[in-house]
Design a protein around this motif. Sequence first.
Motif, PDB file in Angstrom:
ATOM      1  N   ILE A  70      -1.612   0.680  -4.949  1.00 40.10           N
ATOM      2  CA  ILE A  70      -1.211  -0.939  -5.737  1.00 40.10           C
ATOM      3  C   ILE A  70      -2.798  -1.948  -5.850  1.00 40.10           C
ATOM      4  N   LYS A  71      -3.309  -2.382  -4.178  1.00 40.02           N
ATOM      5  CA  LYS A  71      -3.530  -3.556  -4.623  1.00 40.02           C
ATOM      6  C   LYS A  71      -5.696  -2.503  -5.048  1.00 40.02           C
ATOM      7  N   ASP A 131       7.102  -2.872  -8.420  1.00 37.71           N
ATOM      8  CA  ASP A 131       7.131  -4.017  -8.900  1.00 37.71           C
ATOM      9  C   ASP A 131       7.076  -4.551 -10.389  1.00 37.71           C
ATOM     10  N   GLN A 174       4.660   1.182  -7.406  1.00 37.29           N
ATOM     11  CA  GLN A 174       4.108  -0.326  -8.132  1.00 37.29           C
ATOM     12  C   GLN A 174       5.721   0.080  -9.027  1.00 37.29           C
ATOM     13  N   TYR A 182      -3.267  -3.053 -16.071  1.00 37.26           N
ATOM     14  CA  TYR A 182      -2.802  -3.835 -15.349  1.00 37.26           C
ATOM     15  C   TYR A 182      -1.873  -4.636 -15.279  1.00 37.26           C
ATOM     16  N   SER A 235      -1.876   3.482 -10.616  1.00 36.04           N
ATOM     17  CA  SER A 235      -1.235   4.247  -9.336  1.00 36.04           C
ATOM     18  C   SER A 235      -1.292   5.643  -9.862  1.00 36.04           C
ATOM     19  N   TYR A 251       3.678   5.806  -5.931  1.00 35.88           N
ATOM     20  CA  TYR A 251       4.231   5.700  -7.486  1.00 35.88           C
ATOM     21  C   TYR A 251       5.514   4.369  -7.189  1.00 35.88           C
ATOM     22  N   THR A 275       1.121   2.584   0.552  1.00 40.25           N
ATOM     23  CA  THR A 275       1.220   1.746  -0.962  1.00 40.25           C
ATOM     24  C   THR A 275       1.121   1.289  -1.005  1.00 40.25           C
ATOM     25  N   MET A 324       2.782   2.134 -14.559  1.00 41.18           N
ATOM     26  CA  MET A 324       2.854   2.813 -13.380  1.00 41.18           C
ATOM     27  C   MET A 324       1.059   3.243 -13.692  1.00 41.18           C
TER      28      MET A 324
END
Lengths: 294, 308
Positions: A292-293, B194, B191, B303, B225, B188, A288, B222
Amino acid sequence: MQTAECKPKMKESRLTRPQKRLVKTIVLQIVLVSLSFVFLFPFLWMLVTALKTPQELLHGIEKFFPDSPQWGNFVTAVTTVPFLMYLKNSLILVFFAVTGTLFSATLTAYAFAKLRWPGRDIFFVVMLATMMIPPQAILIPSYILYAHIGWLGTRLPLIVPYFFGGGAAFFIFLLRQFFKGIPNELMESAIVDGAGHLKIFIYLMLPLTKPALITVALITFMFVWNDYFGPLIFLSNPDHWTLALGLRAFETQFTGRYELMMAAAILVMSPTIVLFFVAQKHFIEGITFTGIKG
Amino acid sequence: MAKKTKDGSLTLLIKREKKVGFAFASPWLIGLAVFTAFPMLASFFLSFTRYDMVSSPRFIGLTNYRILFFSDNLFWTSLWNTLYHVMLAVPLGLIVGILLALLLNSRIRGIGVYRTIFYLPNVVSIVAMGLLWLWLFQPHFGLINQVLDPVYSLFNMDPIGWYRDASWSKFTIVLMGLWTAGGSMIIYLAQMQDIPKEYYEAAEIDGAGSLRRIYHITLPLMTPSIFFNFIMGIIAGFQVFAIAHIMTGGGPARSTYYFGYYLFDKMIMDHQMGSASAMAWVLLFVTLIITILALRLNRYVFYLGEQD
């Protein structure tokens, strides 16, 4: 998903909120259980196939379970090919790849995260870009190079590059983020106490990034264990063949003997599956992380 | 970081840090030069030569490229097969991955177990996977055709030959690739989790249903990603080779003879290093162009954190 959304909506007036939630949960669980069945079924089919006789194979799904499980298929699969030799060869490559990757990736990541040197930021971008290069563009001259220095037919092309950051761009990136997360104050006090960067790196940084190091080791293990392309190109000597190559040879040697193929395939993939279950957390965090980063 | 130490040692420390920086990065720097930069330049040079590894390379200008583009049908066949694969595998992989993630992005029981199950095929070696699907898609005794048998008789059609049928083989490989869609799902999902809960709560208060919340909150947030998996999918898709080498040997009738396969044959079987290098650079170029085109989509990527 769609049914889960639409159904409660139509009956909106009749159902209370908790009821709606319940319907949604039930529908979702049914969908998830059926999908899990689809994803897991190939594994189950593999196992029951591996335990059948060749005659039972022809009955297909009508004879789902074998009359008596043919555990001997596993023995046949292991003894008719030099399985232990393949295993040893795979383990040799895995050992050096993991060691080499840990060595080069940690050092480089530290240089990118905590040290200032000319060209650092440009090299960092270059490193990220190398992830996008198709291996073929590099492969041909490397192949020629190895042929000239006598490395073809040895394991060296699948060992040495790992000690020089081969295939490690992602890990360097991952470890760099970890190192960056360690406060500079820790380093500074160590510097004031007279420690050099090598000491800081070994005694301060590495212990603090242990979880990330485990992730790197595991993903490298998985990759090398499963790798097909690299060994196919460089391991011309059958005595050096890995399990992946051995399994491929199995297919041509035992055409149609799917029960033996499945038995061999199960043996080859079981270590990675066990490893995944044992260290799932490390895997998922590592995977992951990139998405993400990155 | 050196600021806090005494003035006199400051420059010394910085100087030392430069050396130490290079020293720490040196394994990778050497690797970059020897195992990446040099081979890339060398393959670029070789692409303008004829080289069979016996006699020394002979400069022939653009001949390799000219032959590939204008008189090599196999080149176009393999390129087409690869494009077909990428155009199907990448979007389908995205859709399945996103759908799986959306299903798991809810607060119900057993999410961890489902996540493990969907991810599991990703740890299976490609050879084991190839053998497994050879068996599942086997046209006569394979499970899939047996399950589909009622469908076949209902429509009065012949069973599909899957990887043994040139018109289905590429699609078969795409289809079995979806078994590993759990790999992108994991990204996915991470993310999605988050995304601040407040967004959903606010939308719920405004009366947005689940589907609208997915469409207006989850999917837009999303995009980073999705974008990442899209680019990575394209890059990986253009390199498709191993699964065909294991399952079909490039057949039937060259229908799964991908670009990477042709390149492999040129290099390992025929030792046509010049022509193979030219193919590698065509691959690099095609990947690059498509990646750049895809990067232009970047402006549609949200973002989190940039907007507030």
